[in-house]
Design a protein around this motif. Structure first.
Motif, short mmCIF file in Angstrom:
data_model
loop_
_atom_site.label_atom_id
_atom_site.label_comp_id
_atom_site.label_asym_id
_atom_site.label_seq_id
_atom_site.Cartn_x
_atom_site.Cartn_y
_atom_site.Cartn_z
N UNK A 35 0.83 -1.21 0.00
CA UNK A 35 0.00 0.00 0.00
C UNK A 35 0.86 1.25 0.00
N UNK A 36 1.96 1.25 0.78
CA UNK A 36 2.82 2.43 0.82
C UNK A 36 3.46 2.70 -0.53
N UNK A 37 3.83 1.62 -1.25
CA UNK A 37 4.39 1.79 -2.60
C UNK A 37 3.34 2.35 -3.56
N UNK A 44 4.05 10.40 -6.73
CA UNK A 44 5.11 10.75 -7.69
C UNK A 44 4.51 11.24 -9.01
N UNK A 45 3.52 10.51 -9.51
CA UNK A 45 2.94 10.84 -10.82
C UNK A 45 2.07 12.10 -10.77
N UNK A 46 1.27 12.21 -9.73
CA UNK A 46 0.30 13.32 -9.65
C UNK A 46 0.86 14.58 -9.00
N UNK A 47 2.03 14.45 -8.31
CA UNK A 47 2.64 15.55 -7.56
C UNK A 47 1.82 15.93 -6.31
N UNK A 48 0.92 15.05 -5.91
CA UNK A 48 0.20 15.23 -4.65
C UNK A 48 1.11 14.74 -3.53
N UNK A 49 1.23 15.49 -2.45
CA UNK A 49 2.08 15.07 -1.34
C UNK A 49 1.64 13.69 -0.85
N UNK A 50 2.63 12.87 -0.50
CA UNK A 50 2.36 11.51 -0.03
C UNK A 50 1.30 11.52 1.08
N UNK A 51 1.44 12.43 2.03
CA UNK A 51 0.54 12.49 3.18
C UNK A 51 -0.88 12.91 2.81
N UNK A 52 -1.04 13.45 1.59
CA UNK A 52 -2.35 13.95 1.17
C UNK A 52 -3.09 12.98 0.26
N UNK A 53 -2.41 11.92 -0.20
CA UNK A 53 -3.03 11.01 -1.17
C UNK A 53 -4.32 10.39 -0.63
N UNK A 68 0.85 6.28 -16.71
CA UNK A 68 2.14 6.35 -16.03
C UNK A 68 2.15 5.48 -14.77
N UNK A 69 1.07 5.55 -14.00
CA UNK A 69 0.97 4.75 -12.77
C UNK A 69 1.02 3.26 -13.08
N UNK A 70 0.30 2.84 -14.10
CA UNK A 70 0.28 1.42 -14.48
C UNK A 70 1.66 0.97 -14.97
N UNK A 86 11.74 5.79 -9.21
CA UNK A 86 11.39 7.18 -8.89
C UNK A 86 12.62 8.08 -8.77
N UNK A 87 13.75 7.47 -8.39
CA UNK A 87 14.97 8.26 -8.22
C UNK A 87 15.15 8.80 -6.82
#
Length: 300
Positions: A35-37, A44-53, A68-70, A86-87
């Protein structure tokens, strides 16, 4: 016929509307993607902060973002580490740049920073710190960011020129240039030659036995071998560090050495410590989050 066309158009519209909740559920069906991945990929793809997803589940994704996600999730499902795709890797809340020339920072390694932080808080002097076998520099960078006013200088040292290039990127990214130094060294050799001495030494060295076959296949395939394996049943770098404590550390001041170790190495290291240090310095072992012996701590 007209009704059928309308139904097809409606179905097309529905399938072409992807929200984050739908994508999370889709990715969760693949047991190789945690789930975390999945959240990290979406972030990463949407530029939404991880904590906000997770607070943005109803947000619609474009077809471009969905593709891109797929694409990324398929690579992860095939075994390629997400951090290399992701780098970067999130380490103690810090975004650490990584690539194929550096190990991927692990959760267990985060605790090394905790030990350093506790030591720094209980000592009032400015610290000179060594991040030995630095790789990406995740340990030293984290300590610097979390103890900004209490650090005189951090030296990042590694044998790999390519790994040190990544360390430099992380130093620049986090604006730590004024208190950082990079030294290319075959373990302690150049540091001893330069007569460097430190209050704190933090090290996650190569410690896998050359004959150890119980290594994760993804780690073996993708991560740099030079950062994984050590001779002398994985103990080579511990032996060299322990026998050079008086040379590399400021023993006349309070000092701290923290090493990450293999969970099966405790007994062998205890015998080595008894032989080389005896009662000269205090040493102990600590367990990681998963209740495995993972750290050797030495103090004076």
């Amino acid at each position: 016929m007209t009704n059928n066309v309308k139904k097809l158009k409606l179905r097309y519209k529905i399938v072409n509307k992807f929200n984050i909740k739908f994508v999370l559920n889709l990715l969760s069906k693949n047991e190789k993607i945690g789930k975390s991945d999945a959240i990290e990929i979406i972030s990463f793809v949407t530029k939404i902060e991880y904590s906000e997803v997770l607070f943005s589940l109803e947000k619609e994704l474009s077809r471009k973002h969905f593709r891109q996600i797929i694409k990324i999730s398929k690579s992860v499902a095939k075994g390629k580490p997400l951090a290399y795709i992701l780098g970067y890797k999130i380490f103690r809340g810090h975004k650490i740049i990584v690539n194929k020339n550096t190990l991927i920072p692990r959760m267990e390694t985060e605790q090394i920073v905790d030990f350093a932080n506790d030591f720094i808080k209980t000592n009032n002097s400015k610290m000179n710190i060594l991040d030995l076998c630095s790789g990406s520099g995740c340990i030293g960078v984290s300590v610097a960011l979390e103890n900004d006013k209490d650090i005189n200088k951090i030296v990042f040292s590694d044998i790999s020129k390519k790994a040190l290039a990544v360390t430099k990127l992380n130093i620049i990214k986090n604006q730590l240039n004024n208190k950082s130094e990079i030294v290319k060294s075959n373990f302690l050799d150049a540091l001893i030659t330069n007569k460097n001495k430190f209050n704190i030494l933090l090290c996650n060295p190569p410690y896998i036995d050359l004959n150890d076959e119980d290594v994760d296949s993804s780690t073996l395939k993708f991560e740099p071998k030079i950062a994984l394996y050590a001779k002398d049943e994985g103990l080579f770098f511990y032996k060299k560090a322990i026998t050079n404590i008086d040379v590399i550390m400021k023993t006349e001041e309070k000092m701290l050495l923290v090493f990450e170790i293999g969970w099966k190495q405790k007994n062998d290291l205890e015998m080595l410590l008894q032989k080389e240090l005896g009662l000269k310095y205090n040493w102990k072992f600590e367990k990681d989050y998963f209740n495995n012996w993972r750290y050797l701590i030495i103090k004076n």
